[in-house]
Design an enzyme around this catalytic site. Sequence first.
Site, PDB file in Angstrom:
ATOM      1  CB  THR A   1      -2.287  -5.281   0.240  1.00  0.00           C
ATOM      2  OG1 THR A   1      -2.574  -4.469  -0.916  1.00  0.00           O
ATOM      3  CG2 THR A   1      -0.846  -5.047   0.667  1.00  0.00           C
TER       4      THR A   1
ATOM      5  CD  GLU B   1      -1.972   3.762   8.538  1.00  0.00           C
ATOM      6  OE1 GLU B   1      -1.222   3.169   7.734  1.00  0.00           O
ATOM      7  OE2 GLU B   1      -2.973   3.228   9.035  1.00  0.00           O
TER       8      GLU B   1
ATOM      9  CB  THR C   1      -0.925   0.026   1.226  1.00  0.00           C
ATOM     10  OG1 THR C   1      -0.149  -0.089   2.432  1.00  0.00           O
ATOM     11  CG2 THR C   1      -1.918  -1.129   1.167  1.00  0.00           C
TER      12      THR C   1
ATOM     13  CG  HIS D   1      -1.914  -0.469   8.324  1.00  0.00           C
ATOM     14  ND1 HIS D   1      -2.168   0.547   7.427  1.00  0.00           N
ATOM     15  CD2 HIS D   1      -2.553  -1.557   7.824  1.00  0.00           C
ATOM     16  CE1 HIS D   1      -2.913   0.081   6.432  1.00  0.00           C
ATOM     17  NE2 HIS D   1      -3.165  -1.201   6.666  1.00  0.00           N
TER      18      HIS D   1
ATOM     19  NE  ARG E   1      -6.535   0.466   2.703  1.00  0.00           N
ATOM     20  CZ  ARG E   1      -6.020  -0.731   2.924  1.00  0.00           C
ATOM     21  NH1 ARG E   1      -5.986  -1.219   4.156  1.00  0.00           N
ATOM     22  NH2 ARG E   1      -5.530  -1.451   1.932  1.00  0.00           N
TER      23      ARG E   1
END
Length: 378
Positions: free
Chosen positions: A66, A237, A45, A254, A208
Site C-alpha cells: 500500500t 474503520e 493496512t 476505502h 486517510r
Amino acid sequence: MKIIADDKIPFLKGVFEDICEIEYWPGAEIDKSKLQNADALITRTRTKCNVDSLEGTQVKMIASATIGFDHIDTSYCEANGIKWTNSPGCNAESVKQYIASVFGMLVIERGWILQGKKIAVVGVGNVGQRVAVLAEAIGMEVYRVDPPRSRKEQTEKFYALDEIISEMDIVTFHTPLNRDGDDKTFHLCDERLLSKMKESTVVVNSSRGEVINGDDLKVALMEGVIDGAVLDVWENEPELDKQLLNKVWLSTPHIAGYSQDGKANGTMMSVQAISKQFSLGLDNWTPSDLPEPKNSFISIDCQYLSDEQVLANAFISTYKIKEDDIRLRMNIKEFEKQRGNYPIRREFRAFEIELIRGTDSQVHLLEKFGFKNVSKSY
C-alpha cells in the site's frame, strides 16, 4: 525462510511457494503468535506492525503493498533493525480514476460545468499530482497545497490552505496521516476549516479517514455549511458513523486505490523488495494476466453532449462510483467484506471507446486522459 502474508493481497499466491514457506492470514488476525517464526511480513493496512506484534519475533522485514504506512511503527522498526518498505505511487492512477468519476458525477448528476471551477488539491505527491493534472486538463483552476514540498521547492507554485479555502469549489485530500509535528494532518479538516468554505463547496477525502474530523463534517453537512462530501475513508474503520454516512453525497468503503492495476503494482513492489532483501531471485517479477473489465467496450453518443459531458460519461463508464455507494449504504456492516471481495476494476487504458457522432477533438481529448483506444463513428 518463512513469510507471513495478508490473504487479500492479489496475485501473490504461487509466487513464493517454490522458494520458501509462506502462510496467508486475514490482515486483522496477523499478530505476534502468527509472526513468531517468520522472517518477513507482506501486509496491507489492517495489520498493525508495532511492539505488540513484533517484539520477540524474528521478523527482519515488512513490505506493505500500500502507499500508506501509518500502520507500521517505523520508529520501532528502525530501532530494532527491522527493514520496512511501502509501495509509493502503486495505486495513484486508480485514485485518479476515482476522482475522475467524482468529477463525472458532478457533471451528470449535479449539472456542474467544471471548466473554471476552483479546486484545492491538498497533498501533491504521487496521487495528488495526478489529480491536479487531471483537473487542469479539464480546465479547472488548480491550487496545490503541500507545505513540505513548498518549503523544499521553488519550481512549483504552492498555496496555503487557509488563504484560499474560502474561494474553493472542491477540496480534495491526498495527504499521509501525520498525528503531530509541523505537518500534522490529523483532523486537518475540522470545524474551523469547514466554517471558512463556501456553502457550495464539495469536500472529497480518499487519503486517510482521520484527516477529517467526522463529527465536525457531520455537523457541517447537517447545517448546510457546505454542499456535500465524498468519503472513501472514514474515522474508526470499519465501524462507520451511520449518521455521517447518511449525510455524505457519495460513500465508498476505502477502495479508491483498488483497481486491479493498482493492486498489481503494490504486489509487484512488495515481492521485488522482499526478493532483493533476501536474494530470492524475483527482483524483476511482475504480475501477469490481469483480468479484463466486465464491459471493456464503451459507446457514447456525442450528438447532444458537450466535451465535458463526453468526458464525464467516459469516466463513469470505467468506474461506476454510484454502485459502490449503494452497496455500502445497503450493507454498512459489510465494510471489510466489500473491500475483501471488491469487483474487478481496471483503469482507463484497459477500455476501448467508440464516440458515435463524435469529433476529432473529442477523440484527442480522451486520449489525453489516458484512454488508449478511442475511435469515432457516424
